[in-house]
Scaffold this motif. Structure first.
Motif, mmCIF file in Angstrom:
data_model
loop_
_atom_site.group_PDB
_atom_site.id
_atom_site.type_symbol
_atom_site.label_atom_id
_atom_site.label_comp_id
_atom_site.label_asym_id
_atom_site.label_seq_id
_atom_site.Cartn_x
_atom_site.Cartn_y
_atom_site.Cartn_z
ATOM 1 N N LEU A 63 -18.425 -21.095 41.697
ATOM 2 C CA LEU A 63 -19.747 -20.478 41.754
ATOM 3 C C LEU A 63 -20.866 -21.936 41.715
ATOM 4 O O LEU A 63 -20.759 -22.447 40.568
ATOM 5 C CB LEU A 63 -19.755 -19.594 40.643
ATOM 6 N N MET A 76 -26.673 -12.070 38.514
ATOM 7 C CA MET A 76 -25.793 -12.233 39.718
ATOM 8 C C MET A 76 -24.631 -12.928 39.262
ATOM 9 O O MET A 76 -23.610 -12.611 39.881
ATOM 10 C CB MET A 76 -26.394 -13.038 40.940
ATOM 11 N N ILE A 80 -20.848 -11.340 39.643
ATOM 12 C CA ILE A 80 -19.814 -12.015 40.504
ATOM 13 C C ILE A 80 -18.660 -12.448 39.628
ATOM 14 O O ILE A 80 -17.552 -12.227 40.051
ATOM 15 C CB ILE A 80 -20.501 -13.432 41.217
ATOM 16 N N ARG A 83 -16.550 -9.528 38.855
ATOM 17 C CA ARG A 83 -15.705 -9.162 40.194
ATOM 18 C C ARG A 83 -14.614 -10.047 40.313
ATOM 19 O O ARG A 83 -13.464 -9.701 40.971
ATOM 20 C CB ARG A 83 -16.642 -8.973 41.406
ATOM 21 N N ILE A 84 -14.611 -11.328 40.298
ATOM 22 C CA ILE A 84 -13.701 -12.221 40.330
ATOM 23 C C ILE A 84 -12.621 -12.088 39.218
ATOM 24 O O ILE A 84 -11.378 -12.066 39.751
ATOM 25 C CB ILE A 84 -14.118 -13.756 40.223
ATOM 26 N N ILE A 121 -19.087 -19.846 46.089
ATOM 27 C CA ILE A 121 -20.253 -19.162 46.562
ATOM 28 C C ILE A 121 -21.390 -19.957 46.004
ATOM 29 O O ILE A 121 -21.357 -20.522 44.858
ATOM 30 C CB ILE A 121 -20.340 -17.792 45.680
ATOM 31 N N ALA A 302 -25.430 -10.020 45.082
ATOM 32 C CA ALA A 302 -24.352 -10.475 44.200
ATOM 33 C C ALA A 302 -22.934 -9.971 44.789
ATOM 34 O O ALA A 302 -22.005 -10.567 44.948
ATOM 35 C CB ALA A 302 -24.478 -10.501 42.840
ATOM 36 N N LYS A 303 -22.835 -8.585 44.946
ATOM 37 C CA LYS A 303 -21.813 -7.570 45.192
ATOM 38 C C LYS A 303 -21.190 -8.267 46.586
ATOM 39 O O LYS A 303 -20.259 -8.204 46.935
ATOM 40 C CB LYS A 303 -22.073 -6.217 45.010
ATOM 41 N N SER A 305 -21.876 -10.787 48.224
ATOM 42 C CA SER A 305 -21.308 -12.141 48.060
ATOM 43 C C SER A 305 -19.880 -12.301 47.702
ATOM 44 O O SER A 305 -19.120 -12.996 48.668
ATOM 45 C CB SER A 305 -22.073 -13.099 47.312
ATOM 46 N N ILE A 306 -19.712 -11.627 46.516
ATOM 47 C CA ILE A 306 -18.202 -12.036 46.203
ATOM 48 C C ILE A 306 -17.204 -11.113 47.075
ATOM 49 O O ILE A 306 -15.898 -11.403 47.358
ATOM 50 C CB ILE A 306 -18.157 -11.785 44.836
ATOM 51 N N ASP A 307 -17.538 -9.712 47.406
ATOM 52 C CA ASP A 307 -16.735 -9.065 48.135
ATOM 53 C C ASP A 307 -16.243 -9.479 49.486
ATOM 54 O O ASP A 307 -15.368 -9.604 50.010
ATOM 55 C CB ASP A 307 -17.333 -7.656 48.311
#
Length: 338
Positions: A63, A76, A80, A83-84, A121, A302-303, A305-307
């Motif tokens: 990140l 954010m 992220i 989720r990671i 990201i 944010a969601k 981006s990571i998804d």
């Protein structure tokens, strides 16, 4: 000594050093010899080269954040990061001070080369100088989220999740004009910035032009994305331009700094000087009076981006470019001229 240090000593970009390390043929013999000489003298061991990255079995996601203390990115980063972890990966955070004069793309390449990353990201940053060579040097999936600006090239080599900064700034300034304001100051971030400041300035200028309002260079202030500088600049213009009735700050942080300057000048926010910010941070809502702002969809950005990055890493999708909508949040900090 790292790859970024070698690039500086050789007077070349990180991507050029990377190509030499990985034996790419498209480097001048003289440049190659110079870089190899520096590598030898410094005893640098390129153990995180592209060859090793391809063999990488780690579960690390990088990140890359522009702005060491940028509060806009805090929420954010939290989304992220969670989720990671849920996906079974490790997050490696690299914060890049916005005051550095180094190119963001070179810093990004250095970050990728020196860590075993599966993907990265980028939150913020100016990637106008990004090139085909840059992507060849990185060689892992990249998602650029809320970046300052980027060229339209290489659409298939990175993902982009952003907003239309020109359109959003136009909406903010138009809100002031619709309330009868014509003498409007604009507080930008960094001086000579070709990213967010430039794009949002274009939206500000476009509104003035469409409403036949003259653009005045003296109404452009530099707040450096912090409270103090925005406060100082606002105090100055309130003392020099008595016709001023409104301020558009391109970040909520700078809008709050401007608001304090208005109060300390024995003026009333809204009644004497209208203010609108940008980002949609909680501080704008809970300030007294609440500060009007352009809300960016932080959580969605944010969601997504990571998804999206996880889907690309696992070959479930390809790179995408998404432009997300913003929302004008009206508040008592903007009032019609009586």
């Amino acid at each position: 000594m790292n790859i970024k240090d070698i690039a500086k000593l050789a007077g070349v970009g990180v991507s050029t050093v990377s190509r030499v390390i990985n034996n790419h043929p498209d480097v001048k013999a003289e440049t190659r010899e110079k870089i190899l000489g520096i590598i030898k003298e410094s005893n640098y061991i390129p153990n995180n080269s592209a060859r090793i990255l391809k063999q990488n079995t780690s579960k690390n996601i990088g990140l890359f954040v522009k702005g060491v203390f940028n509060p806009f990115f805090s929420q954010m980063i939290n989304i992220i990061g969670n989720r990671i972890n849920e996906a079974g990966y490790n997050m490696i955070l690299q914060q890049n001070d916005f005051r550095t004069k180094d190119d963001d793309i070179d810093n990004l390449i250095a970050f990728v080369k020196e860590k075993k990353l599966n993907g990265v990201i980028c939150l913020g940053g100016n990637f106008l100088k990004i090139t085909e060579d840059s992507f060849n040097a990185i060689e892992i999936p990249i998602v650029l989220a809320s970046v300052d600006s980027i060229s339209s090239k290489n659409n298939g080599k990175y993902s982009l999740i952003a907003i239309d900064n020109v359109k959003a700034a136009y909406t903010a300034t138009k809100y002031l004009v619709e309330n009868g304001h014509t003498e409007i100051a604009c507080i930008l971030g960094e001086k000579n910035d070709l990213g967010i400041s430039y794009l949002r300035l274009q939206g500000y200028k476009k509104t003035l032009e469409k409403n036949f309002i003259d653009f005045c260079e003296s109404n452009i202030l530099i707040g450096n994305y912090n409270y103090k500088d925005a406060y100082k600049e606002t105090m100055k213009i309130l003392n020099t331009n008595k016709k001023l009735t409104a301020i558009f700050a391109i970040s909520d942080i700078m809008a709050i700094g401007a608001a304090k300057a208005v109060i300390d000048s024995n003026l009333r926010i809204g009644d004497d000087i209208s203010i609108i910010g940008f980002d949609g941070m909680d501080i704008s809502e809970f300030y007294n009076p609440s500060i009007a702002t352009i809300k960016q969809p932080q959580e969605v950005m944010a969601k997504n981006s990571i998804d999206l990055l996880l889907d690309i890493i696992n070959n479930r999708t390809q790179h995408k470019h998404l432009i997300l909508p913003t929302t004008l949040i009206k508040a008592n900090s903007v009032k019609k001229i009586k």
